[in-house]
Design an enzyme around this catalytic site. Sequence first.
Site, PDB file in Angstrom:
ATOM      1  N   PHE A  40       0.824  -1.221   0.000  1.00 49.97           N
ATOM      2  CA  PHE A  40       0.000   0.000   0.000  1.00 49.97           C
ATOM      3  C   PHE A  40       0.855   1.266   0.000  1.00 49.97           C
ATOM      4  O   PHE A  40       0.363   2.347  -0.262  1.00 49.97           O
ATOM      5  CB  PHE A  40      -1.006   0.005   1.162  1.00 49.97           C
ATOM      6  CG  PHE A  40      -0.396   0.042   2.534  1.00 49.97           C
ATOM      7  CD1 PHE A  40      -0.242  -1.119   3.267  1.00 49.97           C
ATOM      8  CD2 PHE A  40       0.015   1.246   3.094  1.00 49.97           C
ATOM      9  CE1 PHE A  40       0.315  -1.097   4.533  1.00 49.97           C
ATOM     10  CE2 PHE A  40       0.574   1.280   4.362  1.00 49.97           C
ATOM     11  CZ  PHE A  40       0.734   0.107   5.086  1.00 49.97           C
ATOM     12  N   ARG A  41       2.168   1.108   0.294  1.00 47.39           N
ATOM     13  CA  ARG A  41       3.056   2.276   0.249  1.00 47.39           C
ATOM     14  C   ARG A  41       3.636   2.497  -1.148  1.00 47.39           C
ATOM     15  O   ARG A  41       4.356   3.468  -1.378  1.00 47.39           O
ATOM     16  CB  ARG A  41       4.213   2.111   1.230  1.00 47.39           C
ATOM     17  CG  ARG A  41       3.790   2.135   2.679  1.00 47.39           C
ATOM     18  CD  ARG A  41       5.010   1.998   3.583  1.00 47.39           C
ATOM     19  NE  ARG A  41       4.647   1.404   4.846  1.00 47.39           N
ATOM     20  CZ  ARG A  41       4.618   0.095   5.074  1.00 47.39           C
ATOM     21  NH1 ARG A  41       4.965  -0.757   4.138  1.00 47.39           N
ATOM     22  NH2 ARG A  41       4.266  -0.356   6.240  1.00 47.39           N
ATOM     23  N   GLN A 110       7.590  -7.280   8.823  1.00 46.08           N
ATOM     24  CA  GLN A 110       6.810  -6.054   8.939  1.00 46.08           C
ATOM     25  C   GLN A 110       5.421  -6.252   8.346  1.00 46.08           C
ATOM     26  O   GLN A 110       4.614  -5.333   8.332  1.00 46.08           O
ATOM     27  CB  GLN A 110       7.516  -4.916   8.196  1.00 46.08           C
ATOM     28  CG  GLN A 110       8.928  -4.679   8.703  1.00 46.08           C
ATOM     29  CD  GLN A 110       9.535  -3.424   8.109  1.00 46.08           C
ATOM     30  OE1 GLN A 110       9.272  -2.320   8.558  1.00 46.08           O
ATOM     31  NE2 GLN A 110      10.345  -3.590   7.093  1.00 46.08           N
ATOM     32  N   HIS A 128       4.541  -5.369  13.154  1.00 49.59           N
ATOM     33  CA  HIS A 128       3.359  -4.517  12.960  1.00 49.59           C
ATOM     34  C   HIS A 128       2.053  -5.242  13.264  1.00 49.59           C
ATOM     35  O   HIS A 128       0.989  -4.780  12.864  1.00 49.59           O
ATOM     36  CB  HIS A 128       3.349  -3.963  11.528  1.00 49.59           C
ATOM     37  CG  HIS A 128       4.461  -2.988  11.275  1.00 49.59           C
ATOM     38  ND1 HIS A 128       4.918  -2.677  10.010  1.00 49.59           N
ATOM     39  CD2 HIS A 128       5.213  -2.267  12.125  1.00 49.59           C
ATOM     40  CE1 HIS A 128       5.914  -1.797  10.109  1.00 49.59           C
ATOM     41  NE2 HIS A 128       6.102  -1.537  11.383  1.00 49.59           N
ATOM     42  N   CYS A 136     -11.633  -6.810  20.793  1.00 45.81           N
ATOM     43  CA  CYS A 136     -12.587  -5.784  21.209  1.00 45.81           C
ATOM     44  C   CYS A 136     -11.854  -4.723  22.015  1.00 45.81           C
ATOM     45  O   CYS A 136     -11.046  -5.036  22.885  1.00 45.81           O
ATOM     46  CB  CYS A 136     -13.677  -6.429  22.064  1.00 45.81           C
ATOM     47  SG  CYS A 136     -14.726  -5.215  22.884  1.00 45.81           S
ATOM     48  N   CYS A 141     -13.151  -5.824  28.530  1.00 49.79           N
ATOM     49  CA  CYS A 141     -13.697  -6.869  27.661  1.00 49.79           C
ATOM     50  C   CYS A 141     -12.545  -7.661  27.040  1.00 49.79           C
ATOM     51  O   CYS A 141     -12.310  -8.802  27.402  1.00 49.79           O
ATOM     52  CB  CYS A 141     -14.597  -6.303  26.572  1.00 49.79           C
ATOM     53  SG  CYS A 141     -15.360  -7.596  25.555  1.00 49.79           S
ATOM     54  N   SER A 205      13.211  -1.513   1.537  1.00 47.15           N
ATOM     55  CA  SER A 205      14.258  -0.548   1.207  1.00 47.15           C
ATOM     56  C   SER A 205      14.903  -0.021   2.485  1.00 47.15           C
ATOM     57  O   SER A 205      15.784   0.817   2.454  1.00 47.15           O
ATOM     58  CB  SER A 205      13.657   0.611   0.422  1.00 47.15           C
ATOM     59  OG  SER A 205      12.670   1.246   1.218  1.00 47.15           O
ATOM     60  N   ASN A 227      16.674  -7.133  -2.502  1.00 45.64           N
ATOM     61  CA  ASN A 227      15.651  -6.120  -2.779  1.00 45.64           C
ATOM     62  C   ASN A 227      15.777  -5.671  -4.230  1.00 45.64           C
ATOM     63  O   ASN A 227      16.873  -5.617  -4.772  1.00 45.64           O
ATOM     64  CB  ASN A 227      15.822  -4.915  -1.839  1.00 45.64           C
ATOM     65  CG  ASN A 227      14.558  -4.095  -1.728  1.00 45.64           C
ATOM     66  OD1 ASN A 227      13.470  -4.645  -1.528  1.00 45.64           O
ATOM     67  ND2 ASN A 227      14.673  -2.793  -1.888  1.00 45.64           N
TER      68      ASN A 227
HETATM   69 ZN    ZN Z   1     -16.315  -6.474  23.897  1.00 41.80          ZN
END
Ligand code: ZN
Length: 258
Positions: A40-41, A110, A128, A136, A141, A205, A227
């Site tokens: 997505f980058r 990552q 990540h 939740c 909870c 990179s 890479n």
């Molecule tokens: Zn909950």
Amino acid sequence: MTASTGATMAPSLADLLADSKNTVFFGGAGVSTESGIPDFRSETGLYSAKEQYGYPPEVLLSIQMLEHDPALFFKYYTENLIDLTAKPNPAHLALAELEKQGKMAAVITQNIDGLHQMAGSQNVIELHGSNWRPYCVGLNCDERYTLDYLLDKSHWVDGVPTCEKCGSMVRPDVVLYGEMLDDDAMYSAAKAISEADLLIVAGTSLAVYPAAGLVSNFSGRNLVLINKTPTALDNHADLVIREPVGEVFAQALGSVES
Ligand code: ZN
């Protein structure tokens, strides 16, 4: 200098793997792109985020977005960061096989797609977080859910997945922009890298935090960079490979075994 002596030839990845007593792998988005998971980058990722959702990924995937416009967050997140059809590629499979052979101490990633575990790797450090264990956010909870639960729109209220016990938001266990990285994961990654004699960095990179900082913990014998484009550490590497990560590992594994 003659080509026939071989004395000046760089070692192959297979040679380095065979000689190593403690190999650690550090992978970025480029490891998953060969499984069809887009980065997505990347330029395309940045462009489509702005075109279709009105913001760059760093904004869409921020804690601020989750708090102030959770419906937009979950729309972007579920439409772009989850691919249930993705399968481990030859790099994931080779790393799992090397671990089984006692030649891979740890895989640090990552990525949040869980493909290393799907391939069979046991010691995976996810810097990540992971798509696969939503939770939740309700106080007191902490209920854990499956990814299927999060994706099932029958649990969504106003565009947001909710907990069936307390009604609070169910969010992915991934580190968003503006959030701290998990201390335990960072510590484990730094320790694994500092103990390695061979470090293989692939598909990154090294520009995205915390990659470059973590790699600086390495003081072992050999650093390998795989890479497609140059990285900040190319000059420090003993071996730089520009081929696709999957092919490189499939080939190296074949040579190590034979
Ligand atoms: Zn909950």
